[in-house]
Motif scaffolding. Structure first.
Motif, PDB file in Angstrom:
ATOM      1  N   SER A  92      -3.624  -2.029 -19.529  1.00 54.82           N
ATOM      2  CA  SER A  92      -2.117  -2.427 -19.533  1.00 54.82           C
ATOM      3  C   SER A  92      -1.868  -3.536 -17.920  1.00 54.82           C
ATOM      4  CB  SER A  92      -2.242  -1.028 -17.596  1.00 54.82           C
ATOM      5  OG  SER A  92      -2.278   0.083 -18.772  1.00 54.82           O
ATOM      6  N   SER A 130       0.625  -3.886 -12.959  1.00 60.05           N
ATOM      7  CA  SER A 130      -0.167  -3.129 -13.236  1.00 60.05           C
ATOM      8  C   SER A 130      -0.758  -4.660 -12.631  1.00 60.05           C
ATOM      9  CB  SER A 130      -1.000  -3.062 -14.936  1.00 60.05           C
ATOM     10  OG  SER A 130      -0.124  -2.088 -15.287  1.00 60.05           O
ATOM     11  N   SER A 135      -5.702   5.732 -12.626  1.00 63.01           N
ATOM     12  CA  SER A 135      -5.165   5.713 -12.804  1.00 63.01           C
ATOM     13  C   SER A 135      -3.797   4.914 -11.865  1.00 63.01           C
ATOM     14  CB  SER A 135      -4.759   7.356 -12.174  1.00 63.01           C
ATOM     15  OG  SER A 135      -5.743   7.768 -12.923  1.00 63.01           O
ATOM     16  N   GLN A 140      -2.550   2.524 -14.815  1.00 57.76           N
ATOM     17  CA  GLN A 140      -1.852   2.950 -15.786  1.00 57.76           C
ATOM     18  C   GLN A 140      -0.737   3.400 -15.495  1.00 57.76           C
ATOM     19  OE1 GLN A 140      -4.249   5.717 -17.683  1.00 57.76           O
ATOM     20  NE2 GLN A 140      -6.714   4.198 -17.164  1.00 57.76           N
ATOM     21  N   HIS A 141      -0.222   3.439 -14.517  1.00 52.52           N
ATOM     22  CA  HIS A 141       1.425   3.958 -14.282  1.00 52.52           C
ATOM     23  C   HIS A 141       1.256   3.586 -13.130  1.00 52.52           C
ATOM     24  CE1 HIS A 141       1.262   5.825 -17.525  1.00 52.52           C
ATOM     25  NE2 HIS A 141      -0.626   6.801 -17.841  1.00 52.52           N
ATOM     26  N   GLU A 180       4.661   5.241 -11.571  1.00 52.44           N
ATOM     27  CA  GLU A 180       5.411   7.377 -10.969  1.00 52.44           C
ATOM     28  C   GLU A 180       4.251   7.283  -9.731  1.00 52.44           C
ATOM     29  OE1 GLU A 180       3.816   8.562 -14.834  1.00 52.44           O
ATOM     30  OE2 GLU A 180       5.311   6.836 -16.239  1.00 52.44           O
ATOM     31  N   ASP A 196       5.627   5.844  -5.111  1.00 50.44           N
ATOM     32  CA  ASP A 196       4.974   5.596  -6.158  1.00 50.44           C
ATOM     33  C   ASP A 196       3.022   4.947  -6.145  1.00 50.44           C
ATOM     34  OD1 ASP A 196       7.092   5.986  -7.493  1.00 50.44           O
ATOM     35  OD2 ASP A 196       8.198   3.517  -7.744  1.00 50.44           O
TER      36      ASP A 196
END
Length: 391
Positions: free
Chosen positions: A224, A229, A295, A298-299, A302, A359
């Motif tokens: 990512s 990231s 995790s 990668q996002h 979010e 987030d």
């Protein structure tokens, strides 16, 4: 130490107070197994996956503890004898590692076979050294490693859930025998226990587990590759580094000194807890945190998945709560331990509440802040103690 043990110790060609290179080589295979078991936490985090990892890892952790302690209390093993034992154990653990991704599926038979083989390695080692002690000792050896090896082996041909029931029964038998071990057995073993070797072995294992976490973080960042990231990746390395600071600046020396004090006092139960049971939670905590970092990388924009949020905050809480429990078992004053343990747990609870609404990038930044405060509190407390001792 008995005369026979003294003669064997004098003839050995290795330093039993230091971890041998072959033990470290074996640890690399073991940590590869941890990575295989933890793979679902990185790719598809879920509460069920976290629970399954913990349960499966308990079985292989128990084998690592048994092997480490066996080598520790047999200082007369030569380098070549030790190397042969570690290589045999390595192939057994290698089979478990290959089976790990499908340990409850089509490769369950291989997972069981590897565990059975590992127990046969331990059985052979104990029989060679302790068979002549007496009938009670022979019975314990045959049950502890022989009968449990049979349980794992027989489970290969059973369907689920009976296969998994035998796995669980094997662990229960071993833990029960350890917990209920007679004082005479402890009296024979404790004088041979080398606290420097044990502290070094556990410290090096944590080094490798933390290193695997760094490798996992770098791998997730490679997949990512973007600025958000990258920022989370740097924060993640900060989390791992702060955990390492807490453990290696305080934990390893405390373990060496604490185990020596317990050995001198003949406190077998406290040694059992701080060697066999509690360090398991430290490794689980670090591994869970590593999955949450992946995790977040990668996002980053979010919120963390619920399982990853549990892994992050739960991992930090378990890491420090376990270190607090170990410190208390080593005889540290309750007030001194609570001085850093309570702030650590309260801050982790606050972070857990925040992860539901922020987030992932902010959650990892929050974890860094929490760990910085914990480390700073420990450093301030330690310096005050040093100044007080100097007066």
């Amino acid at each position: 130490m008995s005369t026979e043990a003294s003669e064997r110790f004098a003839a050995t060609d290795r330093d039993p107070s230091r971890a041998h290179w072959m033990e470290l080589f074996f640890d690399l295979i073991f940590v590869a197994l941890v990575g295989q078991l933890a793979h679902p936490l990185h790719e598809h985090p879920s509460a069920a996956g976290l629970l399954l990892f913990t349960v499966l890892f308990a079985s292989v952790w128990w084998s690592w503890v048994n092997l480490t302690f066996t080598v520790n209390v047999m200082p007369w093993l030569s380098r070549r004898q030790l190397a042969l034992v570690m290589l045999a154990a390595m192939f057994a653990v290698g089979a478990i590692a290959v089976a790990a991704p499908e340990a409850t599926g089509e490769r369950a038979w291989l997972f069981a076979a590897g565990n059975a083989a590992l127990r046969l390695v331990l059985l052979g080692l104990w029989v060679a050294q302790s068979w002549s002690i007496g009938a009670a000792s022979r019975t314990r050896l045959l049950v502890y490693n022989g009968a449990t090896a049979v349980l794992w082996f027989v489970s290969i041909w059973l369907p689920s859930p009976w296969m998994f029931a035998l796995w669980g029964l094997s662990i229960v038998v071993e833990v029960t025998l350890l917990v209920t071990s007679s004082s005479s057995w402890a009296a024979r073993v404790l004088p041979r226990m080398n606290t420097e070797h044990l502290a070094e072995r556990f410290g090096l294992l944590v080094v490798i587990v933390l290193g695997e976490s760094v490798l996992s973080t770098v791998g997730a960042l490679n997949e990512s590759w973007n600025l958000p990231s990258g920022v989370v990746g740097m924060l993640g390395l900060g989390v791992i580094s702060l955990l390492a600071w807490s453990f290696f600046m305080y934990g390893t020396d405390a373990m060496r000194v604490g185990l020596e004090a317990l050995r001198a006092a003949g406190d077998y139960r406290a040694i059992r807890d701080t060697v066999a049971f509690l360090p398991f939670l430290i490794v689980v905590g670090v591994t869970a945190i590593s999955g949450a970092l992946d995790s977040a990388i990668q996002h980053p924009d979010e919120p963390l998945p619920q399982a990853s949020a549990i892994a992050l905050c739960g991992g930090i809480a378990v890491f420090y709560a376990t270190n607090a429990a170990i410190s208390l078992r080593f005889g540290r004053p309750l007030r001194a331990v609570l001085g850093w343990a309570i702030p650590a747990l309260l801050l982790t609870v606050a972070l857990a509440l925040a992860t539901a609404v922020i987030d992932a990038a902010l959650a990892i930044a929050g974890a860094v802040i929490v760990l910085v405060v914990i480390v700073a509190t420990s450093e301030i407390t330690n310096r005050r103690k040093l100044r007080a001792d100097a007066r």
